[in-house]
Scaffold this motif. Structure first.
Motif, mmCIF file in Angstrom:
data_model
loop_
_atom_site.group_PDB
_atom_site.id
_atom_site.type_symbol
_atom_site.label_atom_id
_atom_site.label_comp_id
_atom_site.label_asym_id
_atom_site.label_seq_id
_atom_site.Cartn_x
_atom_site.Cartn_y
_atom_site.Cartn_z
ATOM 1 N N ARG A 314 0.813 -1.213 0.000
ATOM 2 C CA ARG A 314 0.000 0.000 0.000
ATOM 3 C C ARG A 314 0.847 1.262 0.000
ATOM 4 O O ARG A 314 0.516 2.236 -0.652
ATOM 5 C CB ARG A 314 -0.891 -0.027 1.239
ATOM 6 N N TYR A 315 1.945 1.249 0.752
ATOM 7 C CA TYR A 315 2.671 2.513 0.948
ATOM 8 C C TYR A 315 4.090 2.512 0.398
ATOM 9 O O TYR A 315 4.705 3.556 0.298
ATOM 10 C CB TYR A 315 2.718 2.870 2.438
ATOM 11 N N GLY A 316 4.649 1.352 0.102
ATOM 12 C CA GLY A 316 6.043 1.320 -0.351
ATOM 13 C C GLY A 316 6.976 1.211 0.842
ATOM 14 O O GLY A 316 6.589 1.426 1.990
ATOM 15 N N VAL A 317 8.214 0.865 0.555
ATOM 16 C CA VAL A 317 9.115 0.493 1.641
ATOM 17 C C VAL A 317 9.528 1.678 2.526
ATOM 18 O O VAL A 317 9.572 1.556 3.755
ATOM 19 C CB VAL A 317 10.348 -0.277 1.094
ATOM 20 N N ASP A 318 9.820 2.823 1.946
ATOM 21 C CA ASP A 318 10.369 3.887 2.783
ATOM 22 C C ASP A 318 9.359 4.489 3.763
ATOM 23 O O ASP A 318 9.708 4.732 4.921
ATOM 24 C CB ASP A 318 11.051 4.953 1.923
ATOM 25 N N PRO A 319 8.109 4.711 3.356
ATOM 26 C CA PRO A 319 7.148 5.170 4.363
ATOM 27 C C PRO A 319 7.015 4.183 5.523
ATOM 28 O O PRO A 319 6.902 4.595 6.674
ATOM 29 C CB PRO A 319 5.843 5.288 3.576
ATOM 30 N N LEU A 324 8.212 3.077 11.203
ATOM 31 C CA LEU A 324 8.643 2.168 12.270
ATOM 32 C C LEU A 324 9.834 2.750 13.038
ATOM 33 O O LEU A 324 9.937 2.603 14.251
ATOM 34 C CB LEU A 324 9.034 0.800 11.698
ATOM 35 N N LEU A 325 10.720 3.411 12.333
ATOM 36 C CA LEU A 325 11.938 3.888 12.985
ATOM 37 C C LEU A 325 11.741 5.219 13.696
ATOM 38 O O LEU A 325 12.437 5.525 14.660
ATOM 39 C CB LEU A 325 13.061 4.033 11.951
ATOM 40 N N ARG A 326 10.805 6.021 13.191
ATOM 41 C CA ARG A 326 10.699 7.377 13.710
ATOM 42 C C ARG A 326 9.631 7.534 14.781
ATOM 43 O O ARG A 326 9.784 8.306 15.731
ATOM 44 C CB ARG A 326 10.363 8.324 12.544
ATOM 45 N N LEU A 461 16.385 4.833 5.123
ATOM 46 C CA LEU A 461 15.474 4.698 3.989
ATOM 47 C C LEU A 461 16.228 4.097 2.806
ATOM 48 O O LEU A 461 17.410 4.367 2.615
ATOM 49 C CB LEU A 461 14.896 6.073 3.622
ATOM 50 N N LEU A 462 15.525 3.289 2.027
ATOM 51 C CA LEU A 462 16.243 2.542 0.990
ATOM 52 C C LEU A 462 16.294 3.241 -0.353
ATOM 53 O O LEU A 462 17.319 3.262 -1.003
ATOM 54 C CB LEU A 462 15.562 1.184 0.786
ATOM 55 N N GLU A 463 15.142 3.779 -0.772
ATOM 56 C CA GLU A 463 15.073 4.318 -2.131
ATOM 57 C C GLU A 463 15.252 5.827 -2.148
ATOM 58 O O GLU A 463 15.696 6.402 -3.130
ATOM 59 C CB GLU A 463 13.705 3.962 -2.739
#
Ligand code: MSP
Length: 628
Positions: A314-319, A324-326, A461-463
């Protein structure tokens, strides 16, 4: 050989069900730490895996009519890919407790402890919590139930091997007191000291009547207790008793992340196994909090588990990683909600970061022919250089403390400062004046801040880092944390402005389509539609609203008078693009105050995941013409 490798572990997960967002939380945190250390040029060993033995899994496999190994293998495969693969978990080793390398190490350790008299055979009588796979004496139960999870326990009486924890109680206590970093955060350390002070009883480390596990050497009716088996994975993965060169380079673990409910296993049983073997203890065991749904821990047995793969779809990896991290200070419990994920994405990523990037590249295009100007003097960008240096130091310090969300907060403070800097320096005014030097320095400072941000964000973040760099005109991916030093010579680099990197998520788009049909039959009647007065208008003036990154203030002539309309379209339009443009406005809305400005109507606009476009007539019409 001395230690060379920075070694981090996650708990190994039970493949009794698919994992949920709570498991992803631990693993993403470990991944960010591993990536951070690699970025600093350290060699890293990041290990995760699966804890596959035990009665609980055996029962589930029986129910499914499968052998335990056939039952767990597809779940394990799914954890590796798509789950960890798509979340970008950069583990160096994935250990399964069913692997031969592990069985050998567990049996060899068990034998050593038996030979030393640290393990002895006796009779176990007491209580067993099946879901937690933990043994309890009568005195530890709370209201006759498991003191950890509150579920019913079962009575067991059987021949068993025991591990002499009591022999190591004083040494363990002394170690905890002398090494304040060993158990973190401090609240968990106090809890464990209290637990130890209440007295350690010898631990039953084998079971009969269970076949799914590692057999006690020389006594195959007994299977080694799953926690003894599971904890040992950290030794197996380091090459203990199998590859001494690797082991010496790797041991001990620098950080072991565990959820708070398993801190006890990792700070009592685990260090005592190591002490008994004469092996160094981990530098740090960090017990993080839980993700909660309402007041309850997210968990499969609670029926409130959220599937991470669905969120990724639904949201893609970075969101998802960013959230989760923030969202929750690492260590504390925190509530999980999808609304909060959307808000974080919109506020931090789409708004603060996305706007800084699109505004900066747009201004470099307009005011500097698309090329990054030379940094001529430090006088103008000094504040950004200072703030960037501060973020660089703060991220490092926070990551040392495992304060992952603080690290992200520092990066986003820098981004916020740069947005504010645009408002302060008003490059559009500088462009009208003769002060090219200041204009160029300001543009350089903004571009350079974004480059620094792309480096700082790399572990998290990955992308996004590459997407930022692409628009900045940088070809190379980030390689080292030191690249986050402000002052890069960028003169002449050609920026490549593209669509916003994070389109805003409309809550209804995201949530309403969550497997449910959107009900359009219960929609408006023609009378409802007629209540709205749509009119053609022409934009006469347009300006930004100070201090509001998303807003433009438009003056629209509606055929009778000029109306002020405040609209959240600033990420998509430059004010001057809109002057003279015809628009469709909703003319009979009740005026509302937006940022202290009375807004008298609304513009119609459409948006998809990439773009927003205002709705305009295809031919010019007289202002005030009705739209129906
Ligand atoms: N197999 C044992 C660990 C053995 S380690 C030698 C185990 N497995 S587990 O699958 O039940 O859970 C593993 C970890 O998942 C927990 O320690 C915790 O880190 C994480 N979490 C599970 N649910 C969680 C939340 N709701 N919130 C945060 N973390 C959670 O225990």
């Amino acid at each position: 050989m001395g230690r060379q490798v920075w070694y981090i572990t996650t708990p190994i997960y039970y493949p009794s069900d698919n994992l949920h967002v709570g498991h992803a939380y631990t693993t993403v945190a470990a991944d960010a730490l591993a990536r951070f250390h690699r970025l600093r040029g350290e060699e890293v060993l990041f290990v995760t895996g699966t804890d596959e033995h035990g009665q609980k899994i055996q029962k589930k496999a029986d129910q499914a009519g499968l052998s335990p190994l056939d039952f767990v293998t597809p779940i394990v495969d799914y954890i590796r890919n798509p789950l960890w693969q798509r979340l970008g978990i950069s583990y160096d080793d994935f250990i399964r407790t069913t692997e031969p390398r592990h069985r050998e190490v567990v049996q060899s350790i068990f034998q050593t402890l038996l030979d030393q008299g640290d393990i002895y055979k006796g009779v176990y009588e007491g209580w067993y919590c099946l879901p937690d796979e933990s043994y309890w004496t009568e005195s530890k139960l709370i209201d006759g139930r498991c003191p950890d999870c509150g579920r019913p326990v079962e009575r067991v009486r059987q021949e068993s091997y025991f591990f002499r924890l009591s022999r190591y109680q004083d040494r363990l206590r002394a170690h905890i007191v002398e090494h304040p970093d060993f158990i973190q955060p401090p609240s968990r350390r106090h809890e464990m000291l209290n637990f130890i002070d209440a007295g350690l009883e010898d631990l039953s480390v084998s079971r009969t009547g269970v076949s799914w596990g590692i057999a006690v050497p020389g006594d195959p009716d007994h299977v080694i207790y799953v926690w003894f088996d599971a904890l040992t994975n950290y030794l197996t993965a380091a090459g203990y008793r199998q590859d001494s060169e690797r082991f010496n380079a790797v041991w001990p673990p620098n950080v072991q992340l565990v959820g708070k409910e398993i801190v006890r296993f990792h700070t009592v049983i685990w260090p005592i196994i190591l002490m008994a073997l004469g092996v160094a203890l981990p530098t740090r065991v960090f017990g993080h909090g839980w993700l909660l749904i309402g007041q309850a821990k997210m968990g499969k047995s609670m029926g409130n588990a959220v599937d991470p793969v669905e969120l990724l779809d639904r949201y893609g990896v970075d969101p998802v990683r960013h959230y989760l991290l923030r969202e929750v200070p690492f260590g504390a419990d925190g509530s999980y909600t999808e609304e909060a994920l959307i808000l974080r994405t919109n506020v931090d990523l789409a708004n603060d970061l996305g706007n800084l990037l699109s505004r900066t590249t747009a201004m470099i295009e307009r005011f500097a022919q698309g090329r990054v100007p030379a940094r001529i003097a430090e006088r103008d960008d000094g504040i950004l250089a200072q703030e960037a240096a501060r973020a660089y130091r703060e991220v490092e310090a926070a990551m040392e403390q495992l304060a992952i969300s603080d690290a992200l907060t520092s990066i986003f403070r820098l981004i916020g400062r740069a947005n504010k800097y645009i408002e302060e320096k008003k490059p559009w005014d500088l462009a009208r004046s003769d002060d090219r030097v200041t204009l160029h320095n300001v543009l350089y400072g903004l571009w350079e801040t974004l480059r620094v941000v792309s480096v700082l964000l790399t572990p998290f973040l990955l992308e996004t880092p590459d997407k930022i760099r692409e628009q900045l005109g940088l070809e190379q991916p980030v390689e080292n944390y030191r690249e986050a030093w402000f002052g890069f010579d960028a003169e002449g680099i050609v920026v490549r402005r593209q669509a916003p990197i994070f389109p805003r998520i409309e809550k209804n788009d995201a949530l309403a389509t969550d497997g449910k049909e959107v009900d359009i039959t219960a929609s408006a009647t023609i009378d409802d539609f007629r209540k709205l007065d749509f009119r053609i208008g022409t934009v006469r003036r347009c300006e930004v609203v100070d201090g509001a990154d998303r807003l433009l203030k438009l003056t629209v002539f509606d055929g009778q008078r000029d109306r002020t309309i405040v609209s959240g379209i600033r990420p998509y339009y430059r004010p001057e693009e809109l002057i003279g443009q015809q628009v469709v406005l909703v003319a009979n809305l009740k005026p509302v105050k937006v940022r202290g400005i009375m807004s008298e109507g609304m513009l119609l606009a459409g948006s998809d995941s990439q773009e927003l476009s205002i709705v305009a007539p295809t031919k010019r019409l007289a202002e005030g013409a009705r739209v129906k």
